[in-house]
Design a protein around this motif. Sequence first.
Motif, short mmCIF file in Angstrom:
data_model
loop_
_atom_site.label_atom_id
_atom_site.label_comp_id
_atom_site.label_asym_id
_atom_site.label_seq_id
_atom_site.Cartn_x
_atom_site.Cartn_y
_atom_site.Cartn_z
N LYS A 180 -1.61 -5.45 -11.65
CA LYS A 180 -0.81 -4.47 -12.47
C LYS A 180 -1.17 -3.07 -11.75
O LYS A 180 -0.51 -2.12 -11.46
CB LYS A 180 -1.00 -4.31 -13.80
CG LYS A 180 -0.52 -3.43 -14.71
CD LYS A 180 -0.54 -3.55 -16.24
CE LYS A 180 0.20 -2.43 -16.81
NZ LYS A 180 -0.06 -2.68 -18.24
N TRP A 181 -2.57 -3.22 -11.62
CA TRP A 181 -3.13 -1.72 -11.14
C TRP A 181 -3.59 -1.81 -9.54
O TRP A 181 -4.51 -0.65 -9.38
CB TRP A 181 -4.22 -1.07 -11.92
CG TRP A 181 -3.67 -0.94 -13.57
CD1 TRP A 181 -3.78 -1.59 -14.44
CD2 TRP A 181 -2.37 0.01 -13.76
NE1 TRP A 181 -3.09 -0.98 -15.60
CE2 TRP A 181 -2.22 -0.23 -15.23
CE3 TRP A 181 -1.77 0.92 -13.25
CZ2 TRP A 181 -1.47 0.54 -15.92
CZ3 TRP A 181 -0.62 1.55 -13.88
CH2 TRP A 181 -0.62 1.40 -15.25
N ARG A 182 -3.29 -2.74 -8.88
CA ARG A 182 -4.14 -2.76 -7.58
C ARG A 182 -3.64 -1.62 -6.54
O ARG A 182 -4.65 -0.93 -5.97
CB ARG A 182 -3.37 -4.11 -6.90
CG ARG A 182 -4.04 -4.42 -5.40
CD ARG A 182 -3.44 -5.75 -4.78
NE ARG A 182 -2.16 -5.71 -4.68
CZ ARG A 182 -1.23 -6.39 -5.29
NH1 ARG A 182 -1.66 -7.58 -6.22
NH2 ARG A 182 0.11 -6.34 -5.00
N GLY A 183 -2.19 -1.15 -6.61
CA GLY A 183 -1.81 -0.07 -6.08
C GLY A 183 -2.85 1.32 -6.35
O GLY A 183 -3.17 2.08 -5.42
N ALA A 184 -2.93 1.53 -7.55
CA ALA A 184 -3.75 2.69 -8.00
C ALA A 184 -5.15 2.53 -7.72
O ALA A 184 -5.68 3.44 -7.21
CB ALA A 184 -3.67 2.79 -9.49
N MET A 185 -5.70 1.29 -7.58
CA MET A 185 -6.99 1.23 -7.20
C MET A 185 -7.32 1.49 -5.64
O MET A 185 -8.03 2.13 -5.33
CB MET A 185 -7.75 -0.24 -7.37
CG MET A 185 -7.66 -0.29 -9.03
SD MET A 185 -8.55 -2.17 -9.36
CE MET A 185 -10.03 -2.44 -8.36
N MET A 186 -6.27 0.72 -4.76
CA MET A 186 -6.39 1.12 -3.49
C MET A 186 -6.36 2.61 -3.34
O MET A 186 -6.82 3.17 -2.36
CB MET A 186 -5.40 0.21 -2.66
CG MET A 186 -5.99 -1.39 -2.80
SD MET A 186 -4.77 -2.28 -2.08
CE MET A 186 -5.08 -2.21 -0.45
N GLY A 187 -5.42 3.43 -3.81
CA GLY A 187 -4.68 4.54 -3.71
C GLY A 187 -6.00 5.57 -4.02
O GLY A 187 -6.31 6.44 -3.39
N ALA A 188 -6.70 4.97 -5.16
CA ALA A 188 -7.94 5.90 -5.54
C ALA A 188 -9.10 5.85 -4.54
O ALA A 188 -9.60 6.97 -4.06
CB ALA A 188 -8.41 5.56 -6.68
N VAL A 189 -9.29 4.82 -3.77
CA VAL A 189 -10.16 4.77 -2.64
C VAL A 189 -9.57 5.52 -1.51
O VAL A 189 -10.43 6.38 -1.07
CB VAL A 189 -10.24 3.02 -2.19
CG1 VAL A 189 -10.87 3.15 -0.83
CG2 VAL A 189 -11.06 2.33 -3.19
N PHE A 190 -8.58 5.56 -1.12
CA PHE A 190 -8.00 6.35 -0.08
C PHE A 190 -7.86 7.85 -0.28
O PHE A 190 -8.20 8.75 0.56
CB PHE A 190 -6.60 5.75 0.31
CG PHE A 190 -6.11 6.41 1.60
CD1 PHE A 190 -6.93 5.67 2.84
CD2 PHE A 190 -5.23 7.19 1.94
CE1 PHE A 190 -6.54 6.36 4.31
CE2 PHE A 190 -4.73 7.26 3.08
CZ PHE A 190 -5.57 7.14 4.38
N ALA A 191 -7.63 8.10 -1.60
CA ALA A 191 -7.69 9.40 -2.02
C ALA A 191 -9.12 10.16 -1.91
O ALA A 191 -9.14 11.60 -2.06
CB ALA A 191 -7.29 9.56 -3.55
N MET A 192 -10.27 9.42 -1.79
CA MET A 192 -11.43 9.93 -1.62
C MET A 192 -11.53 10.90 -0.31
O MET A 192 -12.46 11.63 -0.04
CB MET A 192 -12.44 8.85 -1.84
CG MET A 192 -12.87 8.46 -2.94
SD MET A 192 -13.15 9.47 -4.06
CE MET A 192 -14.96 9.95 -3.68
N GLN A 193 -10.54 10.37 0.62
CA GLN A 193 -10.41 11.11 1.83
C GLN A 193 -10.31 12.53 1.71
O GLN A 193 -10.71 13.40 2.52
CB GLN A 193 -9.22 10.33 2.67
CG GLN A 193 -9.30 10.74 4.36
CD GLN A 193 -7.95 10.10 5.02
OE1 GLN A 193 -6.75 10.42 5.00
NE2 GLN A 193 -8.33 9.10 5.92
#
Length: 570
Positions: A180-193
């Motif tokens: 359900k929240w896989r995209g948000a989790m991966m996006g949050a990792v990348f948002a650390m950029q």
Amino acid sequence: MSTPQKTAGGNNAYHNFYNDFLHIKDPNERRRLALAEVDRAPFGWYHVRAVAVAGVGFFTDSYDIFTVSLLTLMLGIVYFPGEGKMPTTSDTAIKLATSAGTVIGQVGFGAAADVFGRKSMYGLELLFIIFATLAQALASGSPSINIIGIIIFWRVLMGVGIGGDYPLSSIITSEFATTKWRGAMMGAVFAMQGLGQLAAAFVMLFVTLGFKKSLEAAPTLASCTGDCAVAVDKMWRTVIGVGAVPGCIALYYRLTIPETPRYTFDVKRDVEQASDDIEAFKTGKPKGQPDEATRIVAKQEAEKEMEIPKASWGDFFRHYSKRKNAMLLAGTALSWCFLDIAYYGVSLNNATILNVIGYSTTGAKNTYEILYNTAVGNLIIVLAGAVPGYWVTVFTVDTVGRKPIQFMGFGILTILFVVMGFAYKHLSPHALLAIFVLAQFFFNFGPNATTFIVPGEVFPTRYRSTSHGLSAAMGKIGSIIGQGAIAPLRTRGAVKGGNPNPWMNHVLEIYALFMLLGVGTTFLIPETKRKTLEELSGEFDMSGEEEAQRDTTVTENKTEAPTSSAVVNA
């Protein structure tokens, strides 16, 4: 086959899925049910922990990558006295060095994670980054060795580590995430950029303020010698050296993360270990501890009975000889390539672009004001554009979807680069800066995030890391094209004493063309929101009717299974 032993442990927060499926003998069914529980698990602190561990690495990567425009600016002042800037060829070589190393790391670590496991590789790439970052900060030239060559060497090595972080952080987050929240989790990792870029801008601002008195003595960058040059030398070493700190913090947690259950199931065929690793991940332990005798017997049975193909060179080429799979890889790789041609072409040249459009130099009376304006300009670009763009993606990617966001991003970026390119000579510095900030927003609420997320979802587990690494490597090849072949064109036709960047408008027009090509390659990728990784890779679908059937099967099997009051069950 020996009877599996139940394990103690489990509560409302950390359910013991291992015991749920202990009675199921078929390894394929056990795999399906266990992975379905991972996919259906409610969002919890263990998901936050996974995002934080992966995200701190990306913070470090971004900080190290995007300080390069500040690094080359300050190296030009220190090592080219009387000119105040390094030759364009040296500037470009330093910026290309990281990308060249990144390509090696993405392909090498990506393939290694499919062969040796995600856990075996995770943390090793951070060691590369930490060591190379500290070495850069302590580097110095000599009569026989040029400082530019030393910096290039260490940035290539640092790039290898950064490259390894792309596939590893993406797929580890993806394989542990709830659907359900896989995209948000991966996006949050990348948002650390974005936060890494922000930290770089703040550190630059603080060191500039710290050496204000020394910098004010030089009216221009070319005249920054003596105490001014010593101050700038200390500044660039501080800015670069700080980049090693977050990596050191994240290192322990990366080295102790458990192997992903999907890799243990599909590649190692270790059913017992995978089941226990699910529980280990949820409770923060580095590894599950199944009964060894049971584990060995179960693994032997799984080797014979598992339906998922075993990874091999032959299977790899068979998989990608199918048109559907080849087009999917082409879609993820080319989208990332076209994006990075423009993204890195402008983002690694923030300091140059701020100078070209007149933001950092107009009205500046001394070296301090030029460096201060550069730091503030970077802050504006990152705070107003990049950081909001990343987090808007995090909050919308699982509802709007990956594909619509990528389409929208490429489309709007095409328009923005067309406007900047064709109206370049008619826009004020502040108007150009505003459009540039908008471009940063739609890079990150757009293809910069989705090209990272989608390759971590659409490929089968046995080749997921390799395929993500190949896609990411194409992106960095694009960045090399953007930085090495296109960005330097801005100086074409320059004459001494005249405009040093007469072709800047045409460079922006070229970037617009690649954004338009990105719209086309987006048609090649599927929508991945709210779909399981196994569904996306064509293995099985655990949604809808099949999910209902799964629940029925578990209930029936539990009723038939023997119970033991002596064992604590979740």
